[in-house]
Enzyme design. Structure first.
Site: not given
Ligand code: SAJ
Length: 414
Positions: A212, A266
């Site tokens: 991720k 993010c």
């Protein structure tokens, strides 16, 4: 294993949509959040975040009795943890929300449960989460201690949905699923199969964690390349958009778009998790972060330069959101640029953000700022700064731009 009751811990941008989609597939879902306002709203079938189609699915889930919310965890077959993982000073990952969530869940765990960490996390966080739960429940064994024979199975499956497209991507995206044991991985796969139509790719927890972080770092590095090109092109007096368009005709080149900086919660955060744990190796990733963080300063300098010699110029600032066609102003480089321009008192700022109703609080209190619509701003401005390529800006009549100094930071008006 059949999951009849699933608890989702953290009802934010990821937890709430995931809870609602699970409920829409017939699972009994209990949402847990420390914020009473979020819990009360959900129990009335209302949502506290803006995401296309989410309100509909939440409303249906609550009115059919499939979903409810509470502030304290209750027993369930599986627990999905989707809490924030910000960083502290010096870009050190802050796992305190995961720690609180695991310690809140631990008392209601029973043998046969599955706990999945969905929050984007540094390598090792899933094992740390299992350890926090194990400390509270010495009567149970966990995957990191007993492998497949554990009482409680623990896995990581990072969320990967794009804000603005969450409801579709939640179902269609492939998932990377990494357990602390093979059994935990298999059980987690069974859970995601309830609503995921994409592939479920199995690995171990550490690889899933790094995967991720790598995805978002890949994007950050590529955006940094585009942002660096915009500085280089300016230095040569070359139009960076034409440069990129031409370069992208090469069959193996695909340069991304320069912008006013990288925002959101993010891409501007996750690469630091890699840099923090592998500082000597992650040199490119660190530099990309620095390049992208520098870009807002560069845009401000361009406005200061354009304003030189103008007495009290009218400066149109188009867009405050962190990216196109969303209303999310959090961690937005555009909002930051406008704030700094307001503090610099260069002239009157005509602030435009079609996706919000009023001047954001952080910009209130400056008397040389006006919140106006795009036409009014463009007509009145001496300098036009385009910060976000929102659709309503693309339709601006180009003849209105004549004689004005245009700084198009995101290539809206190519
Ligand atoms: N940006 C540019 N140039 C580009 C593309 C983006 O300047 O060519 C900027 C945007 O304007 C924005 C920032 O980058 O300020 C991030 O936007 P984004 O659309 O690239 O990504 P996010 O933050 O909305 O969502 C990302 C996604 N990750 C990837 O595409 C690899 C999403 O799939 C993740 O789930 C999400 O992060 C997350 O939650 O981690």
């Amino acid at each position: 294993m059949k999951f009849e009751k699933i608890s989702v811990i953290g009802l934010g941008y990821i937890g709430l949509p995931t809870a609602a989609v699970l409920a829409s597939r017939g699972v009994q879902v209990i949402g847990v959040d420390v914020n009473q306002r979020v819990v009360d709203a959900l129990n009335k079938g209302q949502v506290t975040i803006v995401e296309p189609d989410l309100d509909m699915v939440v409303h249906a889930a609550v009115t059919t009795g499939k979903m409810s919310a509470t502030t304290t965890p209750e027993p369930a077959d599986a627990f999905l943890v989707a809490v924030p993982t910000p960083f502290k000073d010096d870009h050190v990952p802050d796992l305190s929300y995961i720690e609180k969530a695991s310690k809140a869940v631990a008392p209601v765990l029973k043998a046969g449960n599955l706990v999945i960490l969905e929050s984007t996390s540094p390598v090792g966080a899933t094992e740390q989460m299992a350890q926090w739960m194990a400390e509270i429940r010495p009567d149970l064994t966990f995957s990191h201690q007993a492998g497949d024979d554990a009482d409680v199975h623990v896995a990581h499956c990072p969320e990967r949905v794009l804000p603005g497209h969450v409801m579709r991507e939640l179902v269609e995206n492939d998932r990377v699923i990494g357990g602390l044991s093979p059994k935990a991985t298999d059980m987690a796969e069974g859970l995601y199969r309830i609503f995921v139509t994409g592939e479920c790719l199995k690995t171990d927890a550490r690889t899933a964690e790094l995967c991720k972080l790598v995805e978002n770092s890949f994007r950050d590095v590529n955006i940094a390349f585009a942002n660096e090109l915009s500085l280089i092109a300016d230095r040569f007096g070359i139009d960076v958009w034409e440069l990129i368009r031409l370069a992208n005709h090469h069959p193996r080149v695909n340069v991304l778009r320069p912008g006013p900086g990288v925002g959101g919660h993010c891409i501007a955060v996750d690469p630091w998790f890699i840099v923090h744990s592998a500082p000597d190796q992650a040199r490119l990733i660190r530099t990309a972060r620095e390049v992208n963080d520098h870009k807002p300063h560069y845009v401000i300098e361009k406005v200061v330069e354009a304003a030189k010699g103008l007495k009290q110029p009218q400066i149109a600032c188009l867009g405050l959101a962190f990216k196109a066609d969303i209303d999310d102003l959090r961690e937005s480089p555009s909002l930051d640029i406008v704030k700094r321009l307001a503090e610099a008192k260069l002239g009157t700022l005509l602030v435009v953000e079609p996706y919000v109703d009023e001047m954001p609080k952080s910009l209130q209190g400056h008397d040389h700022l006006k919140f106006v619509d795009v036409d009014e701003a463009v007509k009145a401005a001496d300098i036009i700064l385009v910060l976000v390529n929102h659709k309503p800006f693309l339709a601006v009549d180009r003849s209105l731009l004549e004689g004005k100094h245009v700084i198009d930071a995101c290539g809206a008006w190519l």
